[in-house]
Structures are given as structure tokens and as C-alpha cells.
Design an enzyme around this catalytic site. Sequence first.
Site, mmCIF file in Angstrom:
data_model
loop_
_atom_site.group_PDB
_atom_site.id
_atom_site.type_symbol
_atom_site.label_atom_id
_atom_site.label_comp_id
_atom_site.label_asym_id
_atom_site.label_seq_id
_atom_site.Cartn_x
_atom_site.Cartn_y
_atom_site.Cartn_z
ATOM 1 N N ARG A 243 37.997 55.560 42.250
ATOM 2 C CA ARG A 243 36.671 56.204 42.221
ATOM 3 C C ARG A 243 36.793 57.647 41.774
ATOM 4 O O ARG A 243 35.862 58.188 41.185
ATOM 5 C CB ARG A 243 36.063 56.196 43.633
ATOM 6 C CG ARG A 243 35.433 54.893 44.052
ATOM 7 C CD ARG A 243 34.694 55.082 45.353
ATOM 8 N NE ARG A 243 34.020 56.386 45.323
ATOM 9 C CZ ARG A 243 33.863 57.182 46.371
ATOM 10 N NH1 ARG A 243 34.298 56.824 47.546
ATOM 11 N NH2 ARG A 243 33.255 58.336 46.243
ATOM 12 N N ARG B 210 26.747 61.287 57.323
ATOM 13 C CA ARG B 210 26.292 61.863 56.059
ATOM 14 C C ARG B 210 24.816 61.636 55.730
ATOM 15 O O ARG B 210 24.471 60.949 54.756
ATOM 16 C CB ARG B 210 27.163 61.360 54.900
ATOM 17 C CG ARG B 210 28.612 61.740 55.068
ATOM 18 C CD ARG B 210 29.442 61.319 53.899
ATOM 19 N NE ARG B 210 29.338 62.235 52.787
ATOM 20 C CZ ARG B 210 30.067 62.137 51.696
ATOM 21 N NH1 ARG B 210 30.946 61.169 51.581
ATOM 22 N NH2 ARG B 210 29.930 62.998 50.715
ATOM 23 N N CYS C 129 29.255 56.418 55.819
ATOM 24 C CA CYS C 129 30.446 55.977 55.100
ATOM 25 C C CYS C 129 31.655 56.244 55.973
ATOM 26 O O CYS C 129 31.512 56.743 57.089
ATOM 27 C CB CYS C 129 30.561 56.650 53.738
ATOM 28 S SG CYS C 129 30.944 58.374 53.823
ATOM 29 N N LYS D 73 35.091 65.334 38.810
ATOM 30 C CA LYS D 73 34.110 64.308 39.167
ATOM 31 C C LYS D 73 32.862 64.944 39.781
ATOM 32 O O LYS D 73 31.744 64.614 39.401
ATOM 33 C CB LYS D 73 34.747 63.343 40.173
ATOM 34 C CG LYS D 73 33.777 62.432 40.874
ATOM 35 C CD LYS D 73 34.454 61.497 41.837
ATOM 36 C CE LYS D 73 34.664 62.052 43.223
ATOM 37 N NZ LYS D 73 33.460 62.144 44.059
ATOM 38 N N ASN D 74 33.055 65.858 40.715
ATOM 39 C CA ASN D 74 31.916 66.422 41.447
ATOM 40 C C ASN D 74 31.087 67.392 40.615
ATOM 41 O O ASN D 74 30.062 67.892 41.068
ATOM 42 C CB ASN D 74 32.382 67.093 42.744
ATOM 43 C CG ASN D 74 32.753 66.053 43.791
ATOM 44 O OD1 ASN D 74 32.573 64.853 43.583
ATOM 45 N ND2 ASN D 74 33.279 66.517 44.914
ATOM 46 N N ASP E 36 37.919 68.125 51.023
ATOM 47 C CA ASP E 36 38.471 67.121 50.100
ATOM 48 C C ASP E 36 39.979 67.276 49.887
ATOM 49 O O ASP E 36 40.587 66.450 49.195
ATOM 50 C CB ASP E 36 37.741 67.189 48.744
ATOM 51 C CG ASP E 36 36.349 66.574 48.815
ATOM 52 O OD1 ASP E 36 36.015 65.969 49.842
ATOM 53 O OD2 ASP E 36 35.587 66.715 47.840
#
Length: 418
Positions: free
Chosen positions: A397, A122, A117, A22-23, A305
Site C-alpha cells: 500500500r 480514527r 482500522c 504517498k501522503n 509513521d
Amino acid sequence: MEKLVINGGNKLFGEVRISGAKNSALPILSAVLLAEGEYLIKNVPQLRDISTMFKVLDSLGVTAKQIDNDVTVINTENPELFTADYELVRTMRASVLVLGPLLAKRSAAKVSLPGGCAIGERPVDLHIKALAQMGAEIDVEHGYINAQCKKLKGAEIVFDIVTVTGTENIMMAACLADGKTVIKNAAQEPEIVDLARFLKKMGAEIKGEGTKTIEITGVKSLNPANYTVMPDRIEAGTFLAAVAAAGGNITIKDSPVWAMNSVIEKFKEIGLDMDITDNTIVARMEQKPKAVDITTLPYPGFPTDMQAQFMAVMALSEGLSVITENIFENRFMHVAELKRMGADIKLKDRSAIVKGGNKLTGAHVMASDLRASASLVVAALAADGESQVHRIYHLDRGYEKFDEKLKFLGADIKREKE
Ligand code: UD1
């Protein structure tokens, strides 16, 4: 809304294939703004964050069509479209990745300022400061970053803090700037290397990606290119956590082993038995995990993560583990939920002190962010009895077919409507 209902206790066996990162896919999809034309991007995971990026691109006149994991993107130049709306950015902070490419190619960008968030404040001040150093006129008004510049100029950018999307934004912007940009204290994440490879295929001149100093020499124009996104190192790491917690013997295919050193080392230390060849990891767990400490750091350190999923495994260990979070100030939302399952965890400043040895028991738990959701699923796989993980839209997500993949490995897991 949906939830996952998991009956813990099944060991995991069999084979699982890791999806595209994803990233990596998100900055690569933003980079198409840098050149008109048609692209084929392969190995793009089917995820909510990716469809959000498609909506952002669509609002900028770029169409993206996904069939399985292949995405065809058509960018017809629309200089009058340069706004990334609040409604989209608030659902995905990474939408800010269009800021650099828009400014470089369309000479203007209006991007909603991402809010805080669940894992912390952030800010994106470093992205803004760096673009200003490249000659952009930038102000923040009514919740939007408004940036303009006829032609960005190469500059020396020294990031005060290592920022992944910040480095990516500047790298993309610098590709079309006048002259040379040097990014110091750049993020060294594998996804930066993947983005640089894609940009080079488009004709960009980049050196030093994957190190602390990246040099980009601006070119007049770039061309569309086809590309295959690297596999997701965090997804692969999450399956290591799942088998470490539940026990069993699984084969993880398409793992980006080259990008997983710090994670693989820690799983070795806890007693996970691994055979690693090329891009396959065979992982076996036949004992309780040993307690080890981790400290999250920018790459090549242990990734933030993976912190929540590793904590779930440590809750099942026999000893004491200190988990220190250095990247995001508030990334411990999973702690309260893991405690509801019986984990013994105390928070002190930026550390969680996890005392293993307690039996985890199934419970209703609430997902607060993407990786926290994964950690709750990992804990539930090992817990006694039924768990229900609510608000799994966070999980969707960032993990492609996570529940289906776990089910295939033998987990007792189902998705139900709330
Ligand atoms: C990216 C990843 C995310 C990962 C994170 C850290 C993507 C799409 N997301 O997020 O999964 O958890 O890297 O590895 O790739 N900071 C500032 N000012 C800025 C920018 C960042 O103070 O302008 C701070 C942040 O608040 C944070 C730290 O720097 O404390 C690192 O954040 P950053 O690397 O920017 O995270 P993201 O790029 O948003």
C-alpha cells in the site's frame, strides 16, 4: 497473497532512490476534482493506495493513467457524480480526501464513513464539523457522509486536534469558497506544504502553509496544473532504520532532508553516522544502536509513521528505550510480532518499554498495518536466520518496490506466494 522471506544478517551497501510521497500524492490527486481539464503529475509512486485513489477518481468521472511515475489525469466535469463508495473507502481511509473538493466543486458529496482500522478508531468528525461551519448541510446516514452546499462560505476553523487530512480537506474546500477561511491549529506537515504549492499552481490563494495558521481566500475558479510530488520522508526514514538495524553504508538519494529534522536527530542520537548534502543522505552504522526515547507528535515532532520502524531498531540496542505514541491509541500491533522475534518489549498505557540486548531470531510474523510491516522487515534484516513476513499487501500500500530496493542494497529477501 504474498509474503517476504528474509534471511537476516547481511549488511546493506550501495545506493537507493526515494520515491514520491504517498501522503502528498493522495491529496494532490484529490485536488484535481477542483478544476476541469488535463494534468500531468510527476513522481507519483506506484502503490496500491494510489491505484485505489485512481478507482475513487474513476467513479467520479475522472480518468488517471500512470506510466512509470507520471500520471496523466483528465477531469471532465460530472456534477452528477459525487459518491465515494464504501468498497473503496474501506480499503483506503484517505479516500475521505475527496469530500472537501467534491463539495466545493460539485456542491454535493456522498462519502462512505471510514471505519476504524488496526491502529485505532480514527474518526473524521473534525472534517465534518469544519465543513458544516463553512455552510454545508451534513448528515451521516447508512454509513455515508451526505453533504450539500450550493456555495461554501469562508469561516474561521479551529481544529481541536491537529489533523492532517482534515486540514487538507478544508484547505481544498476553502479554495473555491466565498471569502476567506482561516484554519487555526492546522497541521504543519510537509505534505500540507506540497498540497498548497500544487493548489497555488492551480490559482489558489493560500498563505501560512507549514505554520499553525493557514489563510485561504476563495477564488471563482481554478485551472489544471502540472506538478512534481515531493519525495517520501517516511520511506527515507525507513531506509535509515534499515541500515541502523542491519549495519552497513548506504546512500539515500532524493531524500526530503528539509522535512526530516526530528527523524535525522534521533538517528544521530542512536549513533548512526550521517553525511547530509542537499537531498542525499549517506548513512553508516558500524556499532550497536544506543537506546534513546521517542515521543510521537504532529510535525515537526517525531512522526507516528516512523514509530514502529524505530522500535525495531531499539529492540537491537544495548539499553532501555521508552517509545510513547501520542497520535493513535492502538498503534502497537507490531509489538507482539517483534516479541515473537525475541524482542523484550512491555506496553504500559501509551508507551512501549523496549529493553535492548536480546538477540533477534528469525520467525514467522504477521503484518497488521503499513508501518508495522516495515518494522517487521527492518527487524528481520538484523535477525538471525530466516523470517517470513506474511500479509505484505499492507507493505505494498505504501512502499514502492521495497523488497527490490532492499535486495539491491544486498539484503537476502524474496517475495513468494503464500
Ligand atoms: C495522516 C497520514 C498518516 C499519519 C497521520 C498522522 C495521510 C493520507 N495519512 O492520517 O499516514 O499517520 O496523518 O500523522 O496523510 N482525529 C479525530 N477526528 C478527526 C480527525 C482526526 O479525532 O476528524 C484524530 C485521529 O483519530 C488521530 C489524530 O486525530 O488520533 C490525528 O489523525 P490525522 O492527522 O487526522 O490522521 P490522518 O489525516 O488520517
